[in-house]
Write a protein that holds these residues in place. Structure first.
Motif, PDB file in Angstrom:
ATOM      1  N   UNK A   1      -1.830  -0.792 -11.922  1.00  0.00           N
ATOM      2  CA  UNK A   1      -1.681  -2.117 -11.321  1.00  0.00           C
ATOM      3  C   UNK A   1      -0.271  -2.207 -10.746  1.00  0.00           C
ATOM      4  N   UNK A   2      -0.151  -2.817  -9.575  1.00  0.00           N
ATOM      5  CA  UNK A   2       1.165  -2.941  -8.979  1.00  0.00           C
ATOM      6  C   UNK A   2       1.262  -4.143  -8.069  1.00  0.00           C
ATOM      7  N   UNK A   3       2.466  -4.405  -7.598  1.00  0.00           N
ATOM      8  CA  UNK A   3       2.705  -5.560  -6.738  1.00  0.00           C
ATOM      9  C   UNK A   3       3.895  -5.299  -5.836  1.00  0.00           C
ATOM     10  N   UNK A   4       4.003  -6.096  -4.805  1.00  0.00           N
ATOM     11  CA  UNK A   4       5.211  -6.172  -3.987  1.00  0.00           C
ATOM     12  C   UNK A   4       5.374  -7.637  -3.606  1.00  0.00           C
ATOM     13  N   UNK A   5       6.603  -8.109  -3.622  1.00  0.00           N
ATOM     14  CA  UNK A   5       6.868  -9.498  -3.252  1.00  0.00           C
ATOM     15  C   UNK A   5       7.083  -9.588  -1.742  1.00  0.00           C
TER      16      UNK A   5
END
Length: 161
Positions: A4-8
């Motif tokens: 799972x990952x994200x970028x703002x």
């Protein structure tokens, strides 16, 4: 294995006058920390590219969904399909979850023919790790956020496994 990952998003920054110390749950979940998220395994990736997904809300909702999928008393022995959906507020697209036996199939409305299948216990562990890692990252980026009682309650509700 699931990742799972994200970028703002730089296009949708948080309002500069935000007092992170006193932000309420609705503000934390829906008005701050916009970006994109992804769920991946060795064979497929389901990711958003919209830039406006409330990242903390995604992590919070994912932890809620993992628990919702675990309501059958038979647990991983249950043949009955348990389903849940994570909807994105600004679109009709959903991330769909279906658990049968100890496995969860994840698919996204906006991606055809891509599905992830992971063990429920792995999804629980990774969702909680993702939530705690995200909270730590956000605390490092935003002064006062670590003092917000809503985040304390969230972290204790879904402890690392």
């Amino acid at each position: 294995m699931i990742e799972l990952g994200y970028s703002l998003s730089k296009r949708f920054p948080d309002p500069p006058q935000t007092d992170y110390r006193t932000a309420d749950v609705r503000t934390l979940r829906h008005d701050l920390f916009s970006g994109d998220v992804y769920v991946a395994d060795e064979e497929a990736e389901l990711s958003t590219t919209w830039g406006w997904v409330p990242v903390l809300d995604f992590a919070w909702a994912l932890c809620d969904i993992v628990e919702e999928l675990d309501q059958d008393p038979a647990g991983s022995r249950s043949a009955r399909v348990q389903s849940a959906e994570l909807d994105f507020t600004e679109t009709a697209d959903r991330l769909r979850f279906a658990r049968r036996f100890g496995w969860v199939e994840i698919r996204a409305d906006w991606v055809e023919d891509e599905r992830l299948t992971v063990r429920h216990e792995d999804l629980r562990r990774e969702a909680r790790d993702f939530l705690h890692d995200l909270i730590e990252d956000l605390n490092d980026m935003h002064e006062g956020l670590a003092a917000n009682p809503a985040l304390w309650l969230l972290a204790t509700r879904f402890p690392r496994v």
